[in-house]
Design an enzyme around this catalytic site. Structure first.
Site, PDB file in Angstrom:
ATOM      1  N   HIS A 108       0.968  -1.216   0.041  1.00  0.00           N
ATOM      2  CA  HIS A 108       0.026  -0.021   0.080  1.00  0.00           C
ATOM      3  C   HIS A 108       0.989   1.102   0.039  1.00  0.00           C
ATOM      4  CE1 HIS A 108      -4.012   2.070   1.281  1.00  0.00           C
ATOM      5  NE2 HIS A 108      -2.795   2.999   1.019  1.00  0.00           N
ATOM      6  N   HIS A 110       1.418   5.207  -2.429  1.00  0.00           N
ATOM      7  CA  HIS A 110       1.035   5.787  -3.513  1.00  0.00           C
ATOM      8  C   HIS A 110       2.315   6.315  -4.199  1.00  0.00           C
ATOM      9  CE1 HIS A 110      -3.179   5.769  -2.348  1.00  0.00           C
ATOM     10  NE2 HIS A 110      -2.628   5.767  -1.190  1.00  0.00           N
ATOM     11  N   ASP A 111       2.325   6.267  -5.491  1.00  0.00           N
ATOM     12  CA  ASP A 111       3.624   6.426  -6.446  1.00  0.00           C
ATOM     13  C   ASP A 111       4.293   7.879  -6.135  1.00  0.00           C
ATOM     14  OD1 ASP A 111       1.472   7.765  -7.768  1.00  0.00           O
ATOM     15  OD2 ASP A 111       1.803   6.769  -9.861  1.00  0.00           O
ATOM     16  N   PHE A 200      -1.753  18.052   3.015  1.00  0.00           N
ATOM     17  CA  PHE A 200      -1.466  16.659   2.002  1.00  0.00           C
ATOM     18  C   PHE A 200      -1.928  16.616   0.782  1.00  0.00           C
ATOM     19  CE2 PHE A 200      -2.701  12.096   1.777  1.00  0.00           C
ATOM     20  CZ  PHE A 200      -1.507  11.444   1.711  1.00  0.00           C
ATOM     21  N   PHE A 204       0.142  17.020  -3.320  1.00  0.00           N
ATOM     22  CA  PHE A 204       0.176  16.329  -4.719  1.00  0.00           C
ATOM     23  C   PHE A 204      -0.333  17.160  -5.852  1.00  0.00           C
ATOM     24  CE2 PHE A 204      -0.494  13.070  -1.558  1.00  0.00           C
ATOM     25  CZ  PHE A 204       0.313  11.974  -1.926  1.00  0.00           C
ATOM     26  N   GLY A 319      -8.636   9.450  -1.996  1.00  0.00           N
ATOM     27  CA  GLY A 319      -8.938  10.805  -1.549  1.00  0.00           C
ATOM     28  C   GLY A 319      -9.615  10.613  -0.159  1.00  0.00           C
ATOM     29  N   GLU A 349     -10.909   4.727   6.468  1.00  0.00           N
ATOM     30  CA  GLU A 349      -9.808   5.412   7.011  1.00  0.00           C
ATOM     31  C   GLU A 349     -10.401   6.580   7.698  1.00  0.00           C
ATOM     32  OE1 GLU A 349      -7.259   7.130   3.930  1.00  0.00           O
ATOM     33  OE2 GLU A 349      -5.492   7.524   5.125  1.00  0.00           O
ATOM     34  N   HIS A 374      -6.136   0.387   4.610  1.00  0.00           N
ATOM     35  CA  HIS A 374      -6.334   1.040   6.095  1.00  0.00           C
ATOM     36  C   HIS A 374      -7.566   0.249   6.895  1.00  0.00           C
ATOM     37  CE1 HIS A 374      -3.938   4.455   5.446  1.00  0.00           C
ATOM     38  NE2 HIS A 374      -4.466   4.717   4.326  1.00  0.00           N
TER      39      HIS A 374
HETATM   40 ZN    ZN Z   1      -3.267   4.998   0.687  1.00  0.00          ZN
END
Ligand code: ZN
Ligand code: NAG
Ligand code: NAG
Length: 501
Positions: A108, A110-111, A200, A204, A319, A349, A374
């Site tokens: 888990h 995110h790139d 956060f 991105f 998201g 989450e 999560h």
């Molecule tokens: Zn995640």
């Protein structure tokens, strides 16, 4: 007269009786404790003699740290914010061992959230980068000429902005702040979950046109694989929104091309580092959309599956769940496609109970998710916990992420403690470690082991977590992967025993 004789006898009898009760209670106490310990994740692992020796070394280190905290809670750092203790962790002998430990897979992550702010800063030194500084935000664009995109001030070459600032060090320090959530006073800055999520998500947004420059995109992924390998990870399943990439010639590359980029980089990487076992992609676009858009997402997913059957692991939506569209809204569309894709939904989450974000967990389960991202809130759902166990749906837990994104303040209260004690199928991962300046996986393992799990949880737990990450992956030849893991594990154990004897 009578009492004089009987009284001592009675006393004697009750003393014998009390002694029996005491013995019985001791026995029962040990029985209950042991029975519960046997229920814990990792209980099924049988240790070899050398693992047993290594375990003694590891447990001595762990219990030294814990017992010091138990006796001096004012110095127990895991009850504080991660930013306050993350640098101290590096001094821990146990952390160094966990860094060296083979940890299996990252399932888990995110790139574009994996590498450090220093790394991202280094990318701003590339040629042809333009920058636009607005009051709060920064925009980037690689271009051969002055960008035409809107800018409330003015576009300028990054190189010029940096050197005309008069103080490159200060300029870079200011710039770096956009690439990290870390601050000196997190509790004052991040007053609630929306504040921290907003910063956060801004990361991105800010970095998207930096990273989606095709040469950087490919370099970032290559360096991600390298960072994982350096952290003793052997395999990766990476989530991506698959953004449109661009280059200096004005070409645009759609989601399918972006996936092709990943495939190309991966193949190159595996040629250079054949001891890495590869990566798969979970297509994970944004959840703030309507049915029509989800249908389009699924069409893209289908094309990805046809073009890159070995690369695509499955589908997810991402998201902030409290603010995003609940999975229930897409239940029909996702149900229709559920035979075609493996699902890996983010769900639960949240700290809310009985809300749409909380109930995303039940949708993930009915949609036959292979793993759930999560599932932080599942601890309040005894039936769903049973179902997850019964159906062998792994829970991808990211402890550091959950503290930074304000679901839990004191890590000892993380629901993972319950998941471990109930032997739920858990894998440990790291989500977006670059944003909190953590290692790709080691910090999450260390915090889990020392800050969340029982004081009694030992090397069996560590080994089980690593094995789970391989077992719950979608890697096609798992026996091979696990065999290779066992070889690395044995080496790791031998090194601990040699070094500490
Ligand atoms: Zn995640
Ligand atoms: C806890 O944090 C304090 C303050 O940063 C530091 O001095 C101390 O070494 C840390 N304790 C441990 C056990 O790492
Ligand atoms: C999608 O369609 C369903 C009906 O199948 C509807 O109930 C739901 O509200 C729609 N979702 C969105 C986000 O509009």
């Amino acid at each position: 007269m009578w009492t004089v004789i009987v009284w001592p006898l009675l006393c004697l009898a009750s003393a014998v009786f009390a002694d029996d009760v005491f013995k019985k209670n001791i026995k029962e106490r040990n029985y209950l404790l042991q029975k519960e310990l046997n229920m814990m994740l990792g209980n099924d692992i049988v240790l070899s003699d050398s693992e047993d020796q290594a375990n003694k070394i590891i447990m001595k280190l762990k219990n030294n740290e814990l017992d010091y905290g138990f006796n001096n809670p004012q110095y127990f750092n895991y009850s504080k914010h991660f930013f306050e203790y993350k640098d101290d962790i590096k001094k821990s002998e146990l952390f160094k061992l966990i860094k060296d430990m083979p940890k299996g897979a990252v399932l888990h992550a995110h790139d574009t959230g994996i590498l450090s702010p220093d790394y991202v800063l280094s990318l701003t030194y590339w040629d042809d980068l333009f920058v636009c500084f607005e009051e709060e935000n920064i925009h980037f664009l690689f271009s051969l000429e002055l960008p035409k995109l809107p800018c409330k001030t003015a576009w300028q070459l990054m190189k010029h902005a940096r050197y005309s600032s008069g103080n490159v060090k200060k300029f870079d320090a200011e710039l770096r702040k956009h690439f990290t959530l870390v601050t000196k006073d997190p509790n004052q800055v991040y007053t609630d979950i929306n504040v921290v999520w907003s910063k956060f998500q801004q990361y991105f947004i800010t970095t998207s046109s930096l990273f989606s420059y095709k040469p950087i995109w490919e370099k970032y992924f290559y360096d991600t694989l390298k960072a994982l390998r350096d952290d003793n990870v052997m395999y990766l399943e990476i989530r991506s929104v698959l953004p449109t990439l661009y280059d200096l010639d004005g070409n645009k590359y759609d989601a399918i091309d972006t996936a092709a980029s990943y495939k190309k980089v991966l193949d190159t990487f595996l040629e250079v580092y054949p001891d890495f076992y590869g990566a798969k992609l979970i297509y994970a676009p944004l959840r703030f959309v309507d049915n029509k858009t989800v249908k389009e997402y699924l069409k893209i997913a289908k094309e990805l599956k046809n073009k890159f059957p070995d690369l695509l692991a499955g589908f997810d939506l991402v998201g902030q769940e409290d603010l995003g569209v609940p999975t229930k809204e897409f239940l029909q569309v996702l149900s229709e496609a559920s035979d075609e894709f493996e699902y890996f939904f983010h769900a639960g989450e949240t700290n809310w109970y009985g809300t749409s974000s909380d109930e995303n967990i039940v949708d993930a389960i009915v949609l036959k998710a292979r793993r759930i991202g999560h599932a932080f809130a599942i601890v309040k759902h005894p039936l769903l916990m049973e179902e997850a166990k019964e159906r062998d749906i792994a829970i991808e837990v990211n402890v550091v992420s959950n503290t930074v994104l304000k679901l839990v303040e004191d890590i000892r209260n993380h629901p993972l403690a319950v998941f471990l004690s109930k032997n739920l199928p858990v894998v440990i991962s790291s989500d977006d470690p670059g944003l909190w300046e953590a290692d790709p996986l080691s910090h999450d393992y260390y915090i889990t082991f020392v800050g969340v799990a029982s004081r009694h949880a030992d090397i069996k737990l560590l080994k089980k977590l690593a094995l789970n990450s391989l077992y719950y992956s979608t890697f096609p030849h798992k026996d091979k992967l696990i065999h290779e893991f066992e070889i690395r594990w044995t080496k790791f154990i031998d090194t601990i025993v040699q070094d500490h004897w």
